[in-house]
Design a protein around this motif. Structure first.
Motif, mmCIF file in Angstrom:
data_model
loop_
_atom_site.group_PDB
_atom_site.id
_atom_site.type_symbol
_atom_site.label_atom_id
_atom_site.label_comp_id
_atom_site.label_asym_id
_atom_site.label_seq_id
_atom_site.Cartn_x
_atom_site.Cartn_y
_atom_site.Cartn_z
ATOM 1 N N LEU A 4 0.832 -1.204 0.000
ATOM 2 C CA LEU A 4 0.000 0.000 0.000
ATOM 3 C C LEU A 4 0.869 1.257 0.000
ATOM 4 O O LEU A 4 0.572 2.222 -0.722
ATOM 5 C CB LEU A 4 -0.922 -0.001 1.219
ATOM 6 N N VAL A 5 1.937 1.251 0.797
ATOM 7 C CA VAL A 5 2.861 2.395 0.832
ATOM 8 C C VAL A 5 3.517 2.558 -0.538
ATOM 9 O O VAL A 5 3.680 3.679 -1.041
ATOM 10 C CB VAL A 5 3.932 2.198 1.923
ATOM 11 N N TYR A 6 3.904 1.433 -1.125
ATOM 12 C CA TYR A 6 4.508 1.424 -2.460
ATOM 13 C C TYR A 6 3.593 2.099 -3.478
ATOM 14 O O TYR A 6 4.018 2.973 -4.248
ATOM 15 C CB TYR A 6 4.774 -0.039 -2.829
ATOM 16 N N VAL A 7 2.318 1.735 -3.464
ATOM 17 C CA VAL A 7 1.346 2.304 -4.406
ATOM 18 C C VAL A 7 1.126 3.788 -4.132
ATOM 19 O O VAL A 7 1.088 4.608 -5.058
ATOM 20 C CB VAL A 7 0.007 1.538 -4.329
ATOM 21 N N LEU A 8 0.994 4.159 -2.872
ATOM 22 C CA LEU A 8 0.754 5.562 -2.520
ATOM 23 C C LEU A 8 1.912 6.453 -2.940
ATOM 24 O O LEU A 8 1.696 7.584 -3.422
ATOM 25 C CB LEU A 8 0.504 5.688 -1.009
ATOM 26 N N LEU A 9 3.137 5.973 -2.792
ATOM 27 C CA LEU A 9 4.303 6.754 -3.219
ATOM 28 C C LEU A 9 4.307 6.941 -4.737
ATOM 29 O O LEU A 9 4.641 8.020 -5.239
ATOM 30 C CB LEU A 9 5.595 6.069 -2.766
ATOM 31 N N LEU A 10 3.929 5.897 -5.453
ATOM 32 C CA LEU A 10 3.859 6.016 -6.908
ATOM 33 C C LEU A 10 2.762 7.000 -7.328
ATOM 34 O O LEU A 10 2.965 7.830 -8.225
ATOM 35 C CB LEU A 10 3.596 4.651 -7.544
ATOM 36 N N LEU A 11 1.611 6.927 -6.690
ATOM 37 C CA LEU A 11 0.520 7.852 -7.011
ATOM 38 C C LEU A 11 0.916 9.295 -6.716
ATOM 39 O O LEU A 11 0.621 10.211 -7.497
ATOM 40 C CB LEU A 11 -0.738 7.485 -6.219
ATOM 41 N N PHE A 12 1.600 9.496 -5.604
ATOM 42 C CA PHE A 12 2.063 10.833 -5.245
ATOM 43 C C PHE A 12 3.113 11.328 -6.237
ATOM 44 O O PHE A 12 3.081 12.481 -6.674
ATOM 45 C CB PHE A 12 2.654 10.822 -3.824
ATOM 46 N N GLY A 13 4.036 10.443 -6.613
ATOM 47 C CA GLY A 13 5.043 10.800 -7.610
ATOM 48 C C GLY A 13 4.410 11.168 -8.929
ATOM 49 O O GLY A 13 4.844 12.109 -9.605
ATOM 50 N N GLY A 14 3.357 10.455 -9.318
ATOM 51 C CA GLY A 14 2.640 10.772 -10.544
ATOM 52 C C GLY A 14 2.014 12.157 -10.489
ATOM 53 O O GLY A 14 2.026 12.889 -11.484
ATOM 54 N N CYS A 15 1.486 12.536 -9.329
ATOM 55 C CA CYS A 15 0.917 13.881 -9.165
ATOM 56 C C CYS A 15 1.978 14.951 -9.403
ATOM 57 O O CYS A 15 1.737 15.934 -10.122
ATOM 58 C CB CYS A 15 0.338 14.045 -7.763
#
Length: 268
Positions: A4-15
């Protein structure tokens, strides 16, 4: 690391990547690459492979993000199309060549040279007045073609979209107003990122040690989560860009180019 942390970091990086793409006309690789690199290392991917995968996947994300960003800039009348085919064609070829060179030679010297070029560019950006209209845009096919080639080479060699050097050249040398330099750079990066992405897929096709769900050097899992947010944010940011004062955009570009230059030299 928890998934979940992995996915959230990727989503934030995409932003963050989408914000840079839409607002400033640069690919956002400076954000996308280190986030991916850190995450891949945390999952046990070997350092050199992790860096190349980060480069390649960033270009894939940038390609999709810039399509949406460019559409918005074009609707806002901020894309100069007169010489765009020359920039994009040479940019595509340059990116393919740069990617093939990058996996066969040590690019550390090139990074340092590019870093000093960025710092030199910053001084010019500070002291040279940007154009505020279309009256003096260069009509040189050669210069536009050369810009595409240089931007493409940097894209393939260093995993950046090319906008970090395209926008200063468009404004300082080819005399584009800031907002139109951003829109035209966005369109150009579609070609450079596509060329680099294709080359990295081919080059990584039979390479061992790649993370799961990889297509060549492009990791589809990271690509998906980064792209989900980057494309949405890029569209909104492109609409905001036309309302931001050109001087403020110039200062933002100066800070980004300076950071990139210092990072390439190894000072940050």
């Amino acid at each position: 690391m928890d998934f979940l942390v992995y996915v959230l970091l990727l989503l934030f990086g995409g932003c963050l990547g989408g914000l840079m793409a839409g607002l400033l006309g640069v690919g956002g690789g400076v954000i996308l690459t280190p986030i991916q690199y850190f995450l891949l290392l945390s999952y046990g991917v070997e350092s050199n492979v992790a860096m190349t995968v980060s480069f390649a996947t960033s270009l894939a994300v940038i390609f999709v993000t810039m399509i949406r960003s460019t559409r918005k800039h074009h609707l806002n009348g901020m894309v100069v199309t007169d010489f765009l085919p020359y920039i994009m064609f040479l940019g595509f070829l340059g990116a393919v060549l740069g990617a093939f060179v990058s996996v066969n030679v040590d690019v550390s010297v090139l990074k340092v040279l590019f870093g000093f070029l960025c710092i030199f560019t910053v001084f010019n950006m500070i002291f040279v007045k940007y154009p505020d209209n279309d009256d003096h845009i260069s009509k040189s096919v050669f210069m536009h073609s050369l810009l595409g080639l240089v931007g493409g080479l940097l894209c393939g060699l260093l995993g950046v979209g090319g906008g970090i050097i395209m926008i200063p050249i468009l404004t300082l040398v080819l005399k584009y107003p800031t907002h139109k330099a951003i829109g035209t750079s966005s369109a150009s990066i579609i070609a450079t990122s596509l060329g680099g992405m294709i080359a990295y897929i081919v080059l990584g096709w039979n390479v061992g040690g790649l993370p799961e769900f990889s297509l060549g050097y492009v990791n589809l899992l990271q690509f998906f989560f980064l792209t989900v947010t980057s494309t949405v944010v890029a569209g909104f940011a492109a609409n905001i860009s036309k309302k931001v004062d050109a001087k403020k955009l110039k200062y933002m570009h100066i800070l980004i180019v300076l950071y990139i230059g210092l990072k390439m030299i190894g000072l940050v």
